[in-house]
Design an enzyme around this catalytic site. Sequence first.
Site, PDB file in Angstrom:
ATOM      1  N   ILE A  70      44.093  41.587  38.439  1.00 31.80           N
ATOM      2  CA  ILE A  70      43.091  41.229  39.537  1.00 31.80           C
ATOM      3  C   ILE A  70      44.102  41.347  40.638  1.00 31.80           C
ATOM      4  O   ILE A  70      45.015  40.821  40.753  1.00 31.80           O
ATOM      5  CB  ILE A  70      42.622  40.052  39.234  1.00 31.80           C
ATOM      6  CG1 ILE A  70      42.163  39.616  38.016  1.00 31.80           C
ATOM      7  CG2 ILE A  70      41.454  39.422  40.504  1.00 31.80           C
ATOM      8  CD1 ILE A  70      41.455  38.229  37.689  1.00 31.80           C
ATOM      9  N   ASP A  71      43.396  41.973  41.396  1.00 32.18           N
ATOM     10  CA  ASP A  71      43.808  42.276  43.019  1.00 32.18           C
ATOM     11  C   ASP A  71      43.864  40.836  43.716  1.00 32.18           C
ATOM     12  O   ASP A  71      43.082  40.020  43.176  1.00 32.18           O
ATOM     13  CB  ASP A  71      43.164  43.343  43.709  1.00 32.18           C
ATOM     14  CG  ASP A  71      43.596  43.485  45.210  1.00 32.18           C
ATOM     15  OD1 ASP A  71      44.747  43.579  45.198  1.00 32.18           O
ATOM     16  OD2 ASP A  71      42.791  43.345  46.178  1.00 32.18           O
TER      17      ASP A  71
END
Length: 228
Positions: A7-8
């Site tokens: 996940i960014d």
Amino acid sequence: MLEFLLIDLDDTILDFKKAEKLALSKTLQHFGMEPTQAVCARYSQINRAHWQMLERGEITRAQVLLGRFERLFAELGVEADPAAIAADYEHNLSIGHFFLPGAEAALERLHGKYKLYLASNGTAKVQAGRLESANIRRYFEEVFISQLLRADKPSPEFFDKCFARIPGFVKEKAMMVGDSLTSDMLGGKNAGIATCWVNPEHKKAPESLQPDYTIERLEQLPVLLEGI
């Protein structure tokens, strides 16, 4: 069934645009400049362009961190020390945080059901401060920062280094989640894993870069995953 979620951070979990504007305003004021809306907007454009050049391998990280300010002040006709300004800006950016709506609750729901890994192109010092401020490091098995890995999204090298540090990793059970088409989605596709685009502004992706899934906000991810 998916097991591994990369996940960014910026504009996926935390509101980077809001943090950027506040940090830039503090920095400009500290150096005696007025942070007008036009100046802040132009900096944002220049900054985004520099990061995209980094993603394409056209410039180095050091050229991003200094070049964005060199370009801005050249356009403004202002003499300034870009290194000093960059250092002050990064300090301001590293303190405090702003969650995107529902993002923290989404991490709480995902934690324990999936193995979560943070995957960010941001500067290590800045991201460390923001993660501590937001108190979300606890949700992640490991945090992958491109500056520390010495490879940037969307390069295959970045993802290969991440995968090598994930115990029992299987590509077919992994997904990249983020807001950037050119960094997160392209990187995930090139790495051979599923992709989920966080797209609150309902932008259109080019035919050559269609994500596997699209959501408006991270808070929609848990429900999406339940149906996969």
